[in-house]
Design a protein around this motif. Sequence first.
Motif, short mmCIF file in Angstrom:
data_model
loop_
_atom_site.label_atom_id
_atom_site.label_comp_id
_atom_site.label_asym_id
_atom_site.label_seq_id
_atom_site.Cartn_x
_atom_site.Cartn_y
_atom_site.Cartn_z
N PHE A 108 -17.62 12.38 0.20
CA PHE A 108 -17.41 13.61 -0.54
C PHE A 108 -16.76 14.65 0.37
CE2 PHE A 108 -19.89 17.49 -2.33
CZ PHE A 108 -18.78 17.91 -3.05
N GLY A 109 -15.53 15.05 0.01
CA GLY A 109 -14.88 16.12 0.77
C GLY A 109 -13.42 15.82 1.05
N ALA A 110 -12.78 16.75 1.72
CA ALA A 110 -11.37 16.70 2.12
C ALA A 110 -10.44 16.89 0.92
CB ALA A 110 -11.06 15.42 2.87
N LYS A 111 -9.14 16.96 1.22
CA LYS A 111 -8.14 17.24 0.18
C LYS A 111 -8.00 16.04 -0.77
CE LYS A 111 -5.63 20.74 2.59
NZ LYS A 111 -4.95 20.81 3.88
N ASN A 136 -13.07 14.49 -3.91
CA ASN A 136 -12.47 15.44 -2.97
C ASN A 136 -13.35 16.69 -2.85
OD1 ASN A 136 -11.39 17.85 -4.54
ND2 ASN A 136 -10.60 16.12 -5.74
N GLY A 137 -13.02 17.52 -1.87
CA GLY A 137 -13.88 18.66 -1.57
C GLY A 137 -13.39 19.97 -2.14
N TYR A 138 -12.48 19.93 -3.08
CA TYR A 138 -11.95 21.17 -3.66
C TYR A 138 -12.34 21.21 -5.13
CZ TYR A 138 -9.84 21.64 0.83
OH TYR A 138 -9.68 21.76 2.20
N PHE A 139 -13.39 21.95 -5.43
CA PHE A 139 -13.96 21.93 -6.78
C PHE A 139 -14.51 23.32 -7.13
CE2 PHE A 139 -18.31 22.06 -5.14
CZ PHE A 139 -18.12 21.61 -3.84
N VAL A 161 -20.87 14.38 3.56
CA VAL A 161 -20.33 15.61 2.96
C VAL A 161 -19.41 16.27 3.99
CG1 VAL A 161 -20.90 17.77 1.81
CG2 VAL A 161 -22.46 15.84 1.64
N CYS A 162 -18.14 16.33 3.65
CA CYS A 162 -17.12 16.79 4.60
C CYS A 162 -16.36 17.98 4.01
CB CYS A 162 -16.16 15.65 4.92
SG CYS A 162 -17.00 14.22 5.62
N LEU A 163 -17.05 19.12 3.95
CA LEU A 163 -16.46 20.33 3.36
C LEU A 163 -16.22 21.39 4.42
CD1 LEU A 163 -18.94 20.64 0.31
CD2 LEU A 163 -16.69 19.54 0.32
N GLY A 164 -16.45 21.06 5.70
CA GLY A 164 -16.39 22.06 6.76
C GLY A 164 -17.70 22.86 6.76
N ALA A 165 -18.00 23.45 7.92
CA ALA A 165 -19.25 24.25 8.04
C ALA A 165 -18.93 25.72 7.73
CB ALA A 165 -19.80 24.13 9.46
N PRO A 166 -19.82 26.47 7.11
CA PRO A 166 -21.16 26.10 6.70
C PRO A 166 -21.25 25.58 5.27
CG PRO A 166 -20.89 28.46 6.41
CD PRO A 166 -19.56 27.93 6.93
N LYS A 167 -20.06 25.39 4.65
CA LYS A 167 -20.07 25.01 3.24
C LYS A 167 -20.83 23.70 3.01
CE LYS A 167 -16.96 24.77 -0.68
NZ LYS A 167 -15.60 24.74 -1.17
N GLN A 168 -20.60 22.71 3.89
CA GLN A 168 -21.22 21.39 3.68
C GLN A 168 -22.74 21.45 3.81
OE1 GLN A 168 -18.83 19.44 6.57
NE2 GLN A 168 -20.07 20.06 8.31
N VAL A 188 -20.46 16.17 8.01
CA VAL A 188 -19.65 15.70 9.15
C VAL A 188 -18.20 16.17 9.09
CG1 VAL A 188 -21.03 13.83 10.14
CG2 VAL A 188 -19.72 13.37 8.09
N GLY A 189 -18.01 17.45 8.71
CA GLY A 189 -16.72 18.15 8.85
C GLY A 189 -15.47 17.36 8.53
N GLY A 190 -14.64 17.21 9.55
CA GLY A 190 -13.33 16.61 9.33
C GLY A 190 -13.32 15.08 9.44
N ALA A 191 -14.48 14.44 9.33
CA ALA A 191 -14.55 12.98 9.55
C ALA A 191 -13.65 12.20 8.58
CB ALA A 191 -15.99 12.49 9.43
N LEU A 192 -13.59 12.62 7.31
CA LEU A 192 -12.78 11.85 6.36
C LEU A 192 -11.30 11.94 6.71
CD1 LEU A 192 -14.53 12.57 2.93
CD2 LEU A 192 -14.78 10.61 4.46
N ASP A 193 -10.87 13.10 7.23
CA ASP A 193 -9.47 13.24 7.66
C ASP A 193 -9.17 12.24 8.78
OD1 ASP A 193 -8.97 15.32 5.89
OD2 ASP A 193 -9.61 16.85 7.31
N VAL A 194 -10.13 12.05 9.67
CA VAL A 194 -9.92 11.11 10.78
C VAL A 194 -9.93 9.67 10.26
CG1 VAL A 194 -10.77 10.28 13.02
CG2 VAL A 194 -10.92 12.71 12.47
N GLY A 225 -7.98 30.11 18.28
CA GLY A 225 -9.04 31.05 17.93
C GLY A 225 -10.41 30.40 18.02
N ARG A 226 -10.46 29.10 17.64
CA ARG A 226 -11.74 28.40 17.64
C ARG A 226 -12.22 28.16 19.06
NH1 ARG A 226 -11.23 24.20 12.61
NH2 ARG A 226 -13.32 23.69 13.27
N PHE A 227 -11.29 27.89 19.99
CA PHE A 227 -11.71 27.65 21.38
C PHE A 227 -12.05 28.94 22.09
CE2 PHE A 227 -9.04 23.94 20.42
CZ PHE A 227 -10.10 23.09 20.31
#
Length: 244
Positions: A108-111, A136-139, A161-168, A188-194, A225-227
């Motif tokens: 569940f998640g990602a584009k 997908n994660g856009y709903f 659930v791969c919707l990015g934090a903190p959404k997931q 697990v964030g961007g795992a599906l993209d990988v 910005g994230r780093f």
Amino acid sequence: MRNTIEILGVKIDRVTAAYALKRAEHLVRTPGVSMIFTPNPEIVMAAYEDPEFRDILNSADMCTPDGIGVVYAAKMLGTPVPERVAGFDLTCGLLESLRKTGEGVFLFGAKPGVAETAADKLREKYFGLNVCGVHNGYFTDDENDEIIRQINESGAKLLLVCLGAPKQEKWIYANREKLTSVNLCMGVGGALDVFAGVAKRAPEIFIKMNLEWFYRFVTNPSRLGRFAALPKFMRTVRKDAKKR
Ligand code: UDP
């Protein structure tokens, strides 16, 4: 009994990667919805500034130290964790285990389209893996009940659930009681993209040298910005420790 430490009020489990996998394997086979989150420094910082998010993380069955920044912070506080336990690696270990037992996983998640590609790739990588559903994660809020229905109907035991934090994490917490077949939810964030090949993980050597963050930055400078948030995280941990 969990062995945890606290970083900025977030409980982190002092687990090795091997123990974390054992625990995840146990939870995925135990009825009742369990939650595993994998906080990195960004997530811990966000939780420090958002008590609702912090409480959600602290209600998990396990929070693994994802991100070398969390490992350094634990050491600085005098309560070291054995090693970094990346959510992605833990997921891979668990999928290998599910492959053998035939228990289903729902992605569940990602584009749109990414979870389908990830499912195909995962079935190749983990021959025999039962990917029993994707979404997908856009709903919209209106579509949420239908997503829950699909997850329940799939009979999945593991929900990634791969919707990015903190959404997931917030989604898992808010919906966990509606899940009827799932035993374990992981954010697990961007795992599906990988898995789908849309994003790449750093080569092994970077991971081994704790330089995954550097590889990600060089290959995607927009993450600067994230780093930049990392030194702020370490400063905040130090200041917070003095207050306690
Ligand atoms: N995403 C999503 N729905 C949203 C926002 C994000 O499905 O409303 C997905 C996004 O497409 C990506 C993942 O969530 O696949 C988040 O990836 P990111 O690399 O930001 O996560 P991280 O692992 O760094 O937390």
